[in-house]
Structure formats: C-alpha cells, structure tokens
Design a protein around this motif. Structure first.
Motif, short mmCIF file in Angstrom:
data_model
loop_
_atom_site.label_atom_id
_atom_site.label_comp_id
_atom_site.label_asym_id
_atom_site.label_seq_id
_atom_site.Cartn_x
_atom_site.Cartn_y
_atom_site.Cartn_z
N ALA A 32 -11.58 -22.11 0.43
CA ALA A 32 -10.76 -22.23 1.84
C ALA A 32 -11.71 -22.04 2.78
N ARG A 33 -12.96 -21.98 2.72
CA ARG A 33 -13.83 -22.32 3.77
C ARG A 33 -14.11 -23.35 4.44
N GLU A 34 -13.36 -24.07 5.23
CA GLU A 34 -13.53 -25.33 5.80
C GLU A 34 -14.55 -25.20 6.90
N VAL A 55 -12.70 -17.76 5.81
CA VAL A 55 -11.66 -18.22 4.92
C VAL A 55 -10.22 -18.37 5.70
N ASP A 56 -9.75 -19.62 5.41
CA ASP A 56 -8.41 -19.97 6.11
C ASP A 56 -7.55 -20.34 5.01
N LYS A 57 -6.21 -19.50 4.82
CA LYS A 57 -5.34 -19.69 3.90
C LYS A 57 -4.58 -21.16 4.19
N SER A 93 -6.02 -23.81 4.68
CA SER A 93 -6.94 -24.91 4.54
C SER A 93 -6.30 -26.40 3.75
N THR A 94 -7.27 -27.08 4.21
CA THR A 94 -6.71 -28.38 3.35
C THR A 94 -6.38 -28.29 1.82
N PHE A 96 -5.46 -25.77 -0.05
CA PHE A 96 -4.08 -25.12 -0.44
C PHE A 96 -2.96 -26.04 0.00
N GLU A 97 -3.09 -26.75 1.32
CA GLU A 97 -2.10 -27.70 1.66
C GLU A 97 -1.96 -28.57 0.82
N GLN A 143 -10.24 -11.38 -0.10
CA GLN A 143 -9.09 -11.77 0.46
C GLN A 143 -8.05 -11.43 -0.26
N PHE A 152 -3.49 -14.98 0.25
CA PHE A 152 -3.34 -16.35 -0.08
C PHE A 152 -2.03 -16.85 0.22
#
Length: 716
Positions: free
Chosen positions: A353-355, A359-361, A363-364, A366-367, A393, A397
C-alpha cells in the motif's frame, strides 16, 4: 516451427493446441530474444521478438508444444546509476512462467556484475548464466477437476490451521515415504483425517510459489525453509513435488486442492508480493532485474542505483507501475481460477500500500482488488505491517480484508504471563477488538486471532523459554524477535520437574482455550495441538530438519492434549455465541435489561469502573448471552444458542468464584476446567462457589430451553 507475430495478451507462454504465444513486458528494453532449449538444457535457439505493442514484446510459434524449455535475453542500457541493469548474457525467467525445469543453483554467472570487482554492481559481467538458471517451461494446464466445489466457509465460521507443506507431512508415519513433504502428502488420507478430527475449516499454507535459497544460507549449508524468498508468482515450488511421476507439479498441486475440497476444507496461500528473491543492488539477475529493473522495482528517487526496501529483504516491488499491479492481479486470479485456491494471506501487506512513502489504505492495490469480480469474492488476509516507517497498520486495512491481529497475540500472552494492568486490553481483544475494526465498518471476523504462528515460538516453547535460542541459525542468536512475552514456568527449556510440566500443560490449555473462545477468526499453528517444540528457536526460517518438522510420535499426555484441542474446536463450532458476526453492545438492548455480554468479578457481580482501572485485577469472568446474538442464519431464522460463562484466573493464587444466578434458578453446567485432567459435566446452581486454581480457566454452559426467549443473568 512457424514464426508468427503473436499477440500481447495474455502475458507469459500460452499454448492453444497448435502452438505457443509468448508475451513479455519491458518498457525500457531495446531488444528481446526468446531462447528455446531442448530437454537436456542444450542447443539454445534464439528468436528475436520483432513485435512490440504497448511495451509488450510478443511472438507466436506454431508447432511448439507443452514441456518446451525457454527463457529470455533482454538488451538495453547497463546504467545501474540510472536504474537500468540490462545484461543479455543472463538468461531470464519468464515472470509469468507456470512451471520451472529445476531448482536454482548458485553460481557467479548469475550476477550481472563481476563478483569481487572494486566497482561492484557498476561493473558488467559477460558470463552466460544459462547453465545455472532454471528454464521456464511451457505448461499444459489441463486437469480433470470433476465436481470440485469450493467449501465457501463463512468468515465467522472459519477456523484456520497454518501449516508448512513439508513440516506437516515429512515425519507422518502413515504416509508412504516417497510422498512425504509434498503436495500429494497433503492430499493423503492421514493428513485429511487429522484435519477433520481437529475440526479446522481452512488450511493456510506457507509460501508455495517457487522460491530461491539465499546464497548466504547455501554457504552455511542451510536453506530458506519457510520460502519467503519467492521469485515466480505463478509456478508451484518444485521442492514440494514428487519426482518421477506422471503428474507434473501443477497437477500435483491441483490434486491436493481437489482432495481437500472434497473433505470440505478450504486452501489459503501465504503469498509474498512485497519483494522478490533478487535482493538488493548486489543480488543476482534472474528475472525482473534483467527484464526491466526500473519498471518492476521501487528505486531510491535521488539515487536509483539503490532499492527502496520495506521488507528487509533488499527490494520492494514497484506498486506505482500499472504492469506490476497487473502482474500481481494476474497471479492472484490464476491461483483462484486455475488452481482453485480459496484465498490468500499477504506477507508484509503494508508494503503493497506504499504508493509514495506512507501506507495508504486507499491505494491502487486495494481498490483494484475491491472491484475485481473474482478476487473480491475470496478470503483476503493481511499481515498488517512491514519494516518501513509507519508500517504497523493493525486495524487500518479496508473493508473486505481480515488481518492478523498482532495486538490480540500480545495481549493474550501478557495476560497469561501474569503482567499487571492487562484486564481492559485483554477483554477488548477476546471480545472481537471492536476498537480496531468497528469504526471502519468491518466485523469481528476481520480479526484473525492467534497466539502462535510460524514466525516465533511454538506454543510449547512459549511456556518453556524466557529467551530465544536461535544458535542453530548460525547468526549468533541475533535474529528473531526479542520481545516474545513468554514465560518458562520456572525453568528454561526441558525439565523433569512434574510441577513445572503440569503448569506448562495448564498454560497451553489456557492459551488455546482463550483462542477458541474469543470472538473473531481463530488460527492454530500446526503442531501446537501436539506439543511441537523448536527447542526455543523462534525463527526457524532456515531449519529444514526435525527442528521444524512435526513429530507424530505422541506421548499419552500429548494424545490427551490433542483430544482436548479437538473438543475445544467442537465447542466453538457448536456454540453460536462464539461465532458472532456482529460486535457486542454491552448495554441494555430493545428497552430491556437483557445484555449480550457482561463482565463479572469473582463474586459474580458486574465489574465496576474501579475494577476496570485497577491494574492488579487478574481474575474475572465474562458472560455471553446465547439468545442475544442478534443474527440470522442462511435461512433467515434467528441464531440462538446456549449462554456461556468463562472465568479467567491469571493470578498466582487460587480464587473462589461465585457463579451468577440465572433466571428461574436454572443451573450452570461445567464444560471444562484447564486445571483438571478431566471434567465431569456437573451442575452448579447460581450463587454457589467454585474453586478455581491459579493460572487456570473454567467454562460453564447455561443450557437454554427453546421456549424461553430471554436467557440472561437475573441481576442487572
């Protein structure tokens, strides 16, 4: 063989009955050669791929058949300081290869630079690596699945058993010796019978993608036993395949899945998409590095000679590149659609999730999974941390994901170790960890609860060692986690002291009783039901031997313990109150005094705020109302069951409990007491006393008559 232009999709080598389409992504390559070899690995034939569509190089070879050995040589700039490491002297594995010809063999020719050169990776090596790198193999994926059906176990009824293919089966005496340690061993009747006896619903396997043993381990005559150093995300690991059989590794893996499904058992794979086996800038050139280093890997922006490393393994896949996302998604879909697996556990999932850096929940990655019609329907479990900044994290999530709940593990270990001030944290964890998952819209089954997993002490070692003992790993005991929250019960390691042995047995019962009576999804580490010990080694990643393999030679005491675990799981599966899909309210519901959960002191009275805040409380109870589950089953009928009463005594002293009164003075029936070898199902009236020994747990059942619609404690 007739050469045709071919198509850019699908990527990899695809046989259509007449020939094979080859397609390889490389954005920065100047030229790509497909290299064909005979079955001896000799007589290389090179074919220049003259077709390139959207950075995908492709060709179709009519007349080529399954079983064909192949690889790639990719030309382009060798400018490590700019992130480019092309070297056509290195034969490269197809990232989409579904089968490899042989295991890896280490040699200096596998490196794109000259070993020992003062310029290190800035130098250029011209040795050909074809004699040592495995060949990709054109695969025939046909298989007779018959009436294979996915068990489709609902999350709230899932019970996970984490196992290693070889570790579980290598010493199992009822399996033919030639099958031990393989996919076919997992498909055998003895293994399936053991899983059915336990009552687990889901088998979670440590990595089965083709892996590479790190060179420093090979030099020490060790191996990467766990397999968290994968390279080929489509190919099953050859080390788990039976040799000299008509079934190739693909068919052997599918046979395993089909057999487990027939027994009603799901298969989940532990997958490692956060890094590859090519390591850091001084690692070998085996696949991605030589195909297009700057596209596949996350490089340091100001100095692209080096790699971003969120896993501690030297590199991180470039989750900002759409083709890397496609690679992972294609791999996942392949294992679901072609290999019929039921879900995945993602190693160090925070790294995916580290674009950017955080860490970005959203993020691409997960989408894309959320909208995928296939992957959104299977089980997704995150190991919700990596080693990067902000990498822990747990609870963060998105909806649709379950997580390994490390906070549950730590709280349960600390409580039974005897740490002070654990009551609020322990109560929160065993009741579903609503603080982590409820606000985001997730359910209690988002929490995968565990006390032990492959990474760390086994259950036996958790109660037998205060310190790790990893000397066998030849790293001077520096590796492995230092904070284990373990307690040796008075003696470090093996002992003949009967009092300590009895205490250790009770502690093991306490841990697993807590696990299977907690709200969430329980995960049992294979071997913990049979007293498996790794002699205090909490990092057996490189121990492919009897230190890691599970022994099936059980003493009478361990056979009794195994039966205890089977009964525990049976209780969980038959008592609906432990399979909640919704969080507890803990308050009066529907305008009445009926409550779904109540926390009690040892006098059977509700815990006061003073008790909650007192750091010394180690003994308490929890009442779970069987008629307040507030759920319906698959047919729309209300889910109701018996009420359950659990008392925990984590203190060093015995306590006298007062059982709370039930409506209409109905009695409590004792189910088990971890301090007793056997527990007769005696009845105890409400208000009666029960002696609970130090460091023990007792479970009572409040049988509920069907006509009674409000079963609860009489006191409010």
């Amino acid at each position: 063989m007739i050469v045709k232009p071919g198509k850019p999709y699908p990527l990899g080598a695809t046989w259509d009955g007449k020939g094979v389409n080859f397609a390889l992504f490389s954005e920065n390559a100047a030229q790509v050669e497909l290299c064909l070899f005979d079955n001896s690995g000799q007589n290389e034939q090179r074919i220049v791929l003259r077709e390139e569509t959207d950075f995908i190089w492709h060709v179709y070879l009519e007349g080529v058949l399954p079983g064909q050995y192949y690889g790639y040589r990719v030309y382009g700039p060798h400018e490590p300081e700019k992130g480019h490491r092309f070297n056509p002297h290195k034969l490269l594995i197809d990232p989409y290869a579904k089968l490899l010809s042989r295991p890896f063999r280490w040699d200096k020719s596998l490196f794109g630079y000259r070993i020992g050169d003062p310029e290190e990776d800035l130098s250029f090596d011209e040795q050909d690596s074809a004699a040592f790198v495995p060949f990709s193999v054109v695969a025939d994926t046909s298989f007779s699945w018959g009436e294979d059906r996915r068990p489709s176990i609902p999350w709230h009824k899932t019970i996970i058993y984490e196992a290693h293919v070889k570790g579980l089966t290598q010493l199992m005496p009822d399996i033919p010796e030639e099958l031990r340690g393989t996919y076919l061993a997992l498909a055998s009747e003895p293994v399936i019978n053991h899983l059915l006896r336990l009552g687990v619903t889901t088998l979670e396997l440590l990595p089965v993608h083709q892996h590479v043993d790190e060179s420093h381990l090979v030099e020490k005559k060790l191996t990467n036993y766990w397999g968290y150093n994968t390279l080929c995300y489509f190919a099953p690991d050859l080390r788990f395949a039976v040799q000299n059989t008509k079934l190739d590794p693909l068919a052997q893996f599918k046979t395993m899945v089909r057999s487990l499904h027939a027994a009603g058992i799901e298969v989940i794979l532990d997958v490692v998409y956060n890094h590859t086996a090519e390591g850091n800038h001084l690692g070998p050139t085996l696949c991605f590095r030589g195909i297009d280093n700057s596209s596949y890997y996350r490089l340091v922006p100001d100095n692209p000679r080096y790699y971003m490393d969120f896993s501690g393994c030297g590199n991180s896949l470039n989750m900002r590149n759409p083709r890397v996302i496609q690679l992972i998604m294609d791999s996942l879909r392949y294992w679901v659609c072609e290999m019929h697996v039921d879900g995945f556990r993602f190693d160090l999932a925070a790294a995916l999730a580290r674009e950017l850096y955080e860490v970005d929940k959203l993020s691409t990655f997960f989408e894309v999974i959320r909208q995928d019609p296939v992957l959104s329907q299977v089980k997704m479990i995150a190991e919700p941390w990596d080693i990067g900044a902000g990498g822990y994290q747990v609870g963060n999530f998105p909806v649709g994901w379950a997580e390994w709940n490390g906070k549950y593990r730590d709280a349960v270990r600390k409580f039974w170790k005897g740490d002070l001030g654990m009551l609020p944290e322990f109560a929160t964890r065993i009741s579903g960890s609503s603080d982590l998952y409820e606000q985001s819209g997730r359910k209690p089954y988002a929490s995968v609860n565990f006390v032990c997993c492959h990474d760390g002490f086994t259950l036996m070692d958790l109660v037998s060692y205060n310190q790790k003992h990893n000397e066998a790993n030849l790293e001077d005991n520096r590796d492995g986690q230092n904070d284990n929250y373990s307690w040796n019960c008075g003696v470090e390691g093996p002992t003949e002291d009967p009092s300590i042995l009895q205490l250790r047995l009770r502690q093991r019962k306490n841990f697993l009783s807590t696990l299977f009576l907690s709200i969430g999804v329980p995960m049992l580490l294979s071997g913990d039901e049979m007293g498996h010990s790794q002699k205090g080694n909490n990092n057996c990643y490189c121990q492919d031997n009897e230190l890691s393999w599970i022994s099936w030679k059980l003493t009478p005491q361990e056979e009794k313990f195994l039966q205890f675990v089977c009964e525990l799981i049976k209780i969980r599966k038959t008592e609906p109150v432990f399979q909640r899909r919704k969080f507890f309210h803990g308050r009066a519901i529907r305008g009445s005094e009926v409550r779904d959960i109540r926390w009690l002191d040892i006098n059977g009275e509700p815990l006061t705020d003073e008790s909650w805040n007192a750091g010394y409380i180690k003994s308490f109870g929890v009442y779970l109302a069987g008629d307040m589950i507030e759920d319906v089953d698959e047919q729309g009928n209300p889910v109701e069951g018996n009420s359950m009463l659990i008392f925990f005594n984590g203190s060093e002293n015995p306590v006298s409990l007062t059982l709370p009164k039930r409506r209409e003075d109905k009695p409590w029936t004792i189910v088990f007491d971890t301090a007793k070898d056997e527990t007769a199902p005696e009845e105890y009236p409400g208000g009666s006393a029960y002696p609970l020994k130090e460091r023990s747990l007792v479970l009572f059942r409040g049988f509920r008559e069907k006509e009674n619609k409000q079963e609860n404690l009489s006191s409010s």
